[in-house]
Design a protein around this motif. Structure first.
Motif, short mmCIF file in Angstrom:
data_model
loop_
_atom_site.label_atom_id
_atom_site.label_comp_id
_atom_site.label_asym_id
_atom_site.label_seq_id
_atom_site.Cartn_x
_atom_site.Cartn_y
_atom_site.Cartn_z
N VAL A 166 0.84 -1.13 -0.11
CA VAL A 166 0.01 0.04 0.20
C VAL A 166 0.92 1.28 0.09
O VAL A 166 1.65 1.23 1.05
N ASN A 167 0.51 2.02 -1.01
CA ASN A 167 1.69 3.26 -1.08
C ASN A 167 1.04 4.24 -0.20
O ASN A 167 0.05 5.12 -0.73
N PHE A 168 1.31 4.40 1.12
CA PHE A 168 0.68 5.49 1.81
C PHE A 168 0.96 6.99 1.46
O PHE A 168 0.35 7.84 1.92
N SER A 169 1.97 6.87 0.53
CA SER A 169 2.46 8.41 0.31
C SER A 169 1.36 9.23 -0.61
O SER A 169 1.32 10.19 -0.62
N LYS A 170 0.20 8.53 -0.94
CA LYS A 170 -0.95 8.92 -1.96
C LYS A 170 -1.98 9.53 -0.93
O LYS A 170 -3.00 9.81 -1.28
N LEU A 171 -1.69 9.51 0.65
CA LEU A 171 -2.75 9.70 1.38
C LEU A 171 -2.39 10.84 2.30
O LEU A 171 -1.87 10.65 3.50
N PRO A 172 -2.15 11.96 1.69
CA PRO A 172 -1.64 13.38 2.14
C PRO A 172 -2.34 13.61 3.64
O PRO A 172 -1.73 14.43 4.27
N SER A 173 -3.68 13.54 3.67
CA SER A 173 -4.56 13.95 4.66
C SER A 173 -4.62 12.75 5.72
O SER A 173 -5.15 13.33 6.73
N LEU A 174 -3.94 11.75 5.78
CA LEU A 174 -4.06 10.91 6.83
C LEU A 174 -3.33 11.12 8.13
O LEU A 174 -2.35 11.80 8.12
N ARG A 175 -4.31 11.18 9.24
CA ARG A 175 -3.77 11.60 10.62
C ARG A 175 -3.86 10.48 11.29
O ARG A 175 -3.01 10.52 12.59
N ILE A 176 -4.50 9.56 11.48
CA ILE A 176 -4.57 8.49 12.26
C ILE A 176 -4.64 7.08 11.62
O ILE A 176 -5.61 6.76 10.73
N LEU A 177 -3.68 6.19 11.89
CA LEU A 177 -3.36 5.06 11.30
C LEU A 177 -3.39 3.77 12.34
O LEU A 177 -2.48 3.75 13.08
N ASP A 178 -4.35 2.91 12.62
CA ASP A 178 -4.30 1.97 13.67
C ASP A 178 -4.51 0.53 13.04
O ASP A 178 -5.46 0.31 12.62
N LEU A 179 -3.42 0.07 12.90
CA LEU A 179 -3.32 -1.47 12.47
C LEU A 179 -3.23 -2.21 13.65
O LEU A 179 -2.52 -3.63 13.52
N MET A 180 -3.22 -2.14 14.72
CA MET A 180 -2.79 -3.01 16.12
C MET A 180 -3.46 -4.31 15.98
O MET A 180 -4.60 -4.52 15.51
N SER A 181 -2.83 -5.23 16.37
CA SER A 181 -3.30 -6.67 16.64
C SER A 181 -3.90 -7.22 15.19
O SER A 181 -5.13 -7.55 15.00
N ASN A 182 -2.97 -7.39 14.32
CA ASN A 182 -3.04 -7.94 13.02
C ASN A 182 -1.98 -9.04 12.78
O ASN A 182 -1.27 -9.17 13.92
N THR A 183 -1.67 -9.42 11.64
CA THR A 183 -0.55 -10.32 11.40
C THR A 183 0.32 -9.85 10.15
O THR A 183 0.74 -10.52 9.43
N PHE A 184 0.41 -8.43 9.99
CA PHE A 184 1.17 -7.81 9.05
C PHE A 184 2.47 -8.25 9.28
O PHE A 184 2.96 -8.19 10.55
N SER A 185 3.33 -8.18 8.21
CA SER A 185 4.55 -8.63 8.42
C SER A 185 5.60 -7.91 7.43
O SER A 185 5.28 -6.69 6.85
N GLY A 186 6.96 -8.11 7.60
CA GLY A 186 7.85 -7.47 6.80
C GLY A 186 8.22 -6.09 7.46
O GLY A 186 8.29 -6.18 8.90
N THR A 187 8.96 -5.34 6.99
CA THR A 187 9.42 -3.92 7.54
C THR A 187 8.26 -2.86 7.52
O THR A 187 7.29 -3.07 6.89
N ILE A 188 8.11 -1.97 8.35
CA ILE A 188 7.58 -0.71 8.38
C ILE A 188 7.81 -0.12 7.30
O ILE A 188 8.86 0.33 6.90
N PRO A 189 6.43 -0.01 6.08
CA PRO A 189 6.94 0.60 4.70
C PRO A 189 7.32 2.10 4.86
O PRO A 189 6.82 2.89 5.66
N GLU A 190 8.22 2.31 4.09
CA GLU A 190 8.92 3.88 4.03
C GLU A 190 7.72 4.73 3.84
O GLU A 190 7.87 5.98 4.12
N SER A 191 6.63 4.34 2.88
CA SER A 191 5.76 5.24 2.49
C SER A 191 5.06 5.82 3.34
O SER A 191 4.22 7.21 3.40
#
Length: 719
Positions: A345-370
């Motif tokens: 997911v390319n978060f850089s396309k969400l310039p207005s994003l203020r709150i991102l809450d993904l707690m308690s899932n099973t996402f893996s890998g590194t925290i994306p730079e976007s």
């Protein structure tokens, strides 16, 4: 609750210009009062006045004066009362039916008072009133039915706000059949039961706002709600609704806010249905039982600003099309089974994003730079996933970040992480527990910044080293969690210089030495008058203490000192009695000796006291009975002797609070004091382990009302 003309303006502004009630709803400017009002209106107002308690309440209405000049009263040019605006006047008593006799009354606002009794049906059946706001009162009873349409002409009422009262029973049906002009109906925060109303859309074709949340409605969501062609706001969360979302509901294509959280709804989100709601700005289906994926078609909701699908059973990867919703400000997907690498997911396309809450899932890998391109982010929670690796330098770009929770992942290089995070000048809450396993706590002065940090959790990392001195520079710190590490050395005196520190948890380490008397100088624990120095931005997200318990910034924080499960020696300092504001004191599982200091009896705000598993001797001070708020007490497994104080607070606790003290006696232990001279029984390692297990189970209760979810040793929930 805001007054009616304020609280609904944001909804009303969105109503189409063709709405028949729009002009009247926006007509807040009122006609100039005249020199006199009609006798009928004065009589009706005085009857209402007489029903207030004490008689007349706080209203200085006088019979010999012009009622158009009375407080809260506005009249037309002809002397007819058009507005009764008495919000937030601390009014008590009943609402008199006589207000229904005000034949020119347009708006009635009695919100935010202490009124009781029922809502007179004369107000609903009025031939003139277009807006009624009686929210935030103590009105009760069942909502009375009006006569059927064949006997009563259509009523002009457009706005009805009865929220935050004590109404019960089923929602009336015939009442709404004469409310063809209804535009806004709010009945939230009551105790209505039964099914959702089925004919609202048919009876009130102009209905734009329907708020029914926080009641006890049950059953399914009726498909007929899809006929509400003008409906913009539908809120029915926090009820007992069940079943699936009917396909017909998505025919209400004018919807801008659909909020149905905390029900028993289930099923999947069908992409073909979602795309029908092209005007949707807020979608809240959190705390239900939905499953399946987020459909790719969500990307077609170009106006979407808030997406809440938290605490369901949804799974799969996040659709890359989510970034087409460029107006998104809040994404809350916590408590699901979403997986995959977030980098898709390319978060850089969400310039207005203020709150991102993904707690308690099973996402893996590194925290994306976007994510680091979202410069407006104020709250980021990625805790309890499977992220690994080091934090990237790009995190410095999040200059607005106030709340950051990364706990319970597999992050590494704590020194680098702290150097990066220290540059976040607006950061007030930092929760990074359960990471950096078996690394060394940084000790040098290269760790700088954190000048606004108020809540810091770095527990459960098995970190070695000592309590670092750079923490002494965090002058705004209110809560510090270092528990469940492998820290050694003594407790530094400088902790008492943290003037706003009210919660210190350094339990389950290997700290040695005596309890420093400097701790007795902690200002926040000494003075009841000193409030917690907390910035309202500190809790951009609620912090979870468990599956159903959460706290937010305006919750009361408990003042706690927890030094348990260490290797502290010596006596409990008498100066501990200076901490008169303390709520919880835990010194258990150490090597403390000597007597229980009499000064502890001065801690009259104390509710939790645990001195178990030490080598304390002497008697239990009788004055502990004066700690009337004490709800948890444990002195088990010590070397105490003599009688357990009776006739007060101490005698209310179970015998387990005193076990392991062979020379204690009293009715609680079924041991007569003249026979309690048995030799001391050693505490075996097995017995000590069992006591610690029992304490660990009670640990959640000890801090459950306290502060932070992230600080608790829970396998799934990390704030």
């Amino acid at each position: 609750m805001l007054p009616l003309h304020c609280s609904y303006m944001r909804h009303i502004r969105k109503l189409p210009m063709s709405s028949p009630g729009l002009a009247l709803l926006l007509l807040i400017s009122l006609a100039s009062p005249t020199s006199s009002c009609t006798e009928q209106d004065k009589t009706s107002l005085l009857q209402f006045h007489a029903g207030l308690l004490p008689e007349g309440g706080l209203l200085a209405w006088q019979n010999h004066t012009d009622c158009c000049m009375w407080e809260g009263i506005t009249c037309s040019a002809k002397g007819m009362v058009t507005d009764v605006s008495l919000a937030s006047r601390s009014l008590q008593g009943h609402i008199s039916p006589s207000l229904g006799n005000l034949t020119g009354l347009l708006r009635l606002d009695l919100s935010s008072n202490l009124l009781s009794g029922g809502l007179p049906p004369e107000l609903l059946s009025s031939g003139s009133i277009i807006a009624i706001d009686v929210s935030v009162n103590r009105l009760e009873g069942e909502f009375q039915e009006l006569a059927p349409a064949s006997a009563t002409p259509d009523r002009p009422l457009k706005v009805l706000n009865i929220s935050s009262n004590l109404f019960t029973g089923p929602f009336p049906s015939t009442t709404w059949r004469v409310m063809r002009n209804m535009v806004v109906l709010s009945a939230s925060n009551n105790s209505f039961t039964g099914k959702l109303p089925t004919d609202m859309c048919t009876s009130s074709p102009s209905l734009a706002v329907l708020e029914l949340s926080h009641n006890q409605f049950s059953g399914r969501i009726w498909p007929v709600l899809g006929r509400c062609s003008m409906l913009k706001v539908l809120k029915a969360g926090f009820n007992n609704l069940s079943g699936t979302l009917p396909d017909e509901l998505f025919n209400a294509t004018s919807l801008e806010l659909l909020s149905l959280p905390r029900n028993g709804l289930h099923g999947t989100l069908e992409g073909a249905n979602i795309i029908k709601l092209s005007h949707l700005a807020t979608l809240d289906l959190g705390d239900n039982n939905f499953n399946g994926n987020i459909p790719e078609s969500v990307g077609q909701l170009q106006r979407l600003q808030e997406l809440h699908l938290n605490d369901n059973m949804m799974s799969g990867e996040l659709p890359s099309t989510l970034t087409n919703c460029t107006n998104l400000m809040t994404i809350d997907l916590k408590g699901n089974n979403f997986s995959g690498e977030l980098a898709k997911v390319n978060f850089s396309k969400l310039p207005s994003l203020r709150i991102l809450d993904l707690m308690s899932n099973t996402f893996s890998g590194t925290i994306p730079e976007s994510i680091y391109s979202c410069r407006n982010l104020t709250a980021l929670r990625l805790s309890s996933n499977k992220f690994h690796g080091e934090l990237a330098e790009g995190l410095r770009n999040l200059t607005s970040l106030s709340f950051l929770s990364l706990g319970n992942n597999s992050l590494t290089n704590i020194t680098k992480a702290l150097k990066i995070l220290g540059s976040s000048k607006n950061l007030t809450t930092l929760l990074i527990a359960h990471n950096f396993m078996y690394e060394v706590m940084p000790q040098d002065d290269t760790i700088k910044g954190f000048q606004n940090l108020q809540v810091f959790s770095i527990n459960s990392c098995s970190l070695s080293g000592q309590i670092p001195r750079w923490l002494s520079k965090l002058t705004n710190l209110g809560a510090l969690m270092l528990h469940d590490n492998q820290l050694t050395g003594s407790i530094p005196d400088w902790i008492s210089n943290l003037n706003f520190l009210y919660f210190l948890q350094i339990s389950n380490n290997s700290l040695t030495g005596e309890i420093p008397t400097a701790l007795a100088q902690m200002p926040m624990l000494r003075s009841e008058k000193t409030g917690a120095h907390l910035d309202p931005r500190g809790f951009q997200l609620p912090i979870y203490l468990g599956p159903s318990l959460q706290i937010s910034m305006d919750s009361a924080f408990r003042k706690v000192l927890d030094l348990s499960v260490n290797k502290l020696v010596g006596e409990i300092p008498r100066e501990i009695g200076l901490l008169k504001a303390i709520w919880g004191l835990n010194l258990s599982s150490n090597l403390l000796s000597g007597e229980i200091p009499q000064s502890i009896c001065n801690l009259t705000n104390l509710q939790v006291l645990d001195l178990s598993i030490n080598h304390l001797s002497g008697t239990i001070p009788t004055a502990l009975n004066d700690l009337h708020f004490l709800s948890e007490f444990n002195v088990s497994n010590n070397e105490l002797q003599g009688p357990i104080p009776t006739g007060g607070q101490i005698s209310t606790f179970q015998s387990s609070s005193f076990d392991g003290n062979p020379r204690l006696c009293g009715p609680l232990l079924n041991r007569y004091c003249d026979l309690a001279q048995a030799a001391p029984v050693p505490i075996t390692s097995a017995n000590r382990w069992s006591i610690e297990v029992i304490f660990s189970i009670a640990f959640g209760v000890f801090f459950g009302v306290g502060v932070l979810y992230d600080q608790l040793v829970l396998s799934k929930f990390y704030g």
